[in-house]
Structures are given as structure tokens and as C-alpha cells.
Scaffold this active site. Structure first.
Site: not given
Length: 232
Positions: A88, A101, A35, A107
Site C-alpha cells: 500500500d 486487503g 497487483t 502475508e
């Protein structure tokens, strides 16, 4: 619409949001995953509007560079007005499970310094309670067994070592391993995140709850829905 089409839809919506709300010359934070890739692709035509981006993974860096973006190290920028990434799972309060991932640590670092965290997701990621998607926990390899035992003892979940297609332990960009904790029902994600992050050997738990999303752009059959969350 297919899931791929919904991801493209929210990717374009996120690019529109950034182009509207982020000043020219800014550096933007970009997450990891399919995404997030749709967001990068959609923003590419406006890349000259921005000084560059901070990336949350090697894969994202390569995607950004392929579109002509300049990529900065986080320590080289003074401010990050926005961070855009997928999830998710995301609950009604903006708490998320991330790390499918494998980029959860980077992140979380980039998200922690951003003024606004924009989550982009298709409608299947909206859940009333986190935990159906296995919770990733990045661990130092020597601590993996000890952390797995502690997870089994102190939670209702089942920790499983993430493996590659050839059966080797999956390694993060940081050189660590991931335990995916299955069969959880996370009623208090903030408390669980803070607790597990204190365990020796845990690098990061894939709960983004203490600093969750500020808003979510959700792709649905009827278009993109915006959900705003109160900052905890």
C-alpha cells in the site's frame, strides 16, 4: 497508462523475474491483492515449471487453484526462495505498509521465511515517509477497544474500526478485526512495528519494516523500474 495497466505491467515483470531467478521445481510464496493477482495471471503459463505455491490468503488460494497451481501449506515446504506481493506504501528503505486487503498476518508469516521478498507496485505507492495510507492493525476482537485507546494515547494517529459494506466489522481470514490508524507520519517504522507487536491483543501490525522488501519492481509510464534495498 491506467493504474490497472501499470499493475499488469509489474505483474508480468515479476513473473519474468521469478522465471529467471527461481529454480525449476521450487515452491513460491504469493501475496494478496489486485497487483498480486496480476502476478498470478502472468505466471500461469509457467505453472508447470514450479512444484506449487504457498498462499497468503483464501482469495489468493482460490486464484492460484483456478490457474492450476498446486497450493501448499507453509509447514509442508522446506524452503521458499521468493515471496511476491504488493504494497500500500513503500519508503526509500524498502519498509512497507501492507494490509489494505486484510491479509497482513498471513502475508507477514509467509514473507518472514522467504529468501527474497519482491514487492510489486505502481509508482503511486512510493512515498518518502510511511503513514498517508492508514496503518492496518489486526486485533483480537475482545482487545479492540483497549488497543484503540492505546493507539490514541501513544501515537499521533486515529484508529478506526474497518467495516464491511453492510456496516459489520471486517473479519480477517483468522477471525480477527482490523483497526486502520489514520494521520500517521512514521519516521521510524522498525521501532513502531516492534513496539506495537508487543501490545496485548495485537495480532500483527501492517508495518513490514523489520523484514522489508529486498527489491521493488515499480510500474511507471516509462516501463518497470527496479529498486534494490539493503537488508536491515
Amino acid at each position: 497508462m491506467t493504474q490497472a495497466e501499470l499493475k499488469q505491467l509489474v505483474g508480468h515483470a515479476a513473473a519474468d523475474y521469478v522465471n529467471t531467478h527461481v529454480p525449476e521445481g521450487a515452491v513460491i510464496g504469493v501475496g494478496t491483492g489486485s497487483t498480486a493477482n496480476c502476478f498470478i495471471d502472468a505466471l500461469a503459463s509457467s505453472r508447470d515449471r514450479y512444484r506449487g505455491a504457498v498462499s497468503s490468503s483464501v482469495a489468493t488460494t482460490n486464484r492460484l487453484l483456478s490457474h492450476g497451481f498446486r497450493v501448499f501449506e507453509l509447514g509442508d515446504v522446506e524452503s521458499l526462495p521468493v515471496y511476491v506481493d504488493g504494497a500500500d506504501e513503500i519508503d526509500p528503505h524498502g519498509a512497507m505498509i501492507k494490509g489494505g486487503g486484510g491479509a497482513l498476518t498471513r502475508e507477514k508469516i509467509v514473507a518472514s521465511v522467504a529468501d527474497v521478498f519482491v514487492c510489486i507496485a505502481d509508482g503511486s505507492k512510493l512515498v518518502p515517509t510511511l503513514g498517508t495510507f492508514p496503518l492496518p492493525v489486526e486485533v483480537v476482537p475482545m482487545a479492540r477497544v483497549a488497543v484503540a485507546r492505546r493507539i490514541a494515547q501513544l501515537t499521533a494517529g486515529t484508529p478506526v474500526l474497518r467495516l464491511t459494506h453492510d456496516g459489520a466489522p471486517f473479519m480477517t481470514d483468522n477471525g480477527n478485526e482490523i483497526l486502520d490508524v489514520k494521520a500517521l507520519a512514521i519516521d521510524d517504522p522498525v521501532a513502531l512495528e516492534r513496539d506495537m507487536n508487543q501490545w496485548p491483543g495485537v495480532v500483527t501490525v501492517g508495518l513490514f519494516a523489520a523484514r522489508g522488501a529486498d527489491l521493488c519492481l515499480v510500474g511507471t509510464e516509462h516501463g518497470v523500474q527496479r529498486i534494490d534495498y539493503a537488508r536491515r
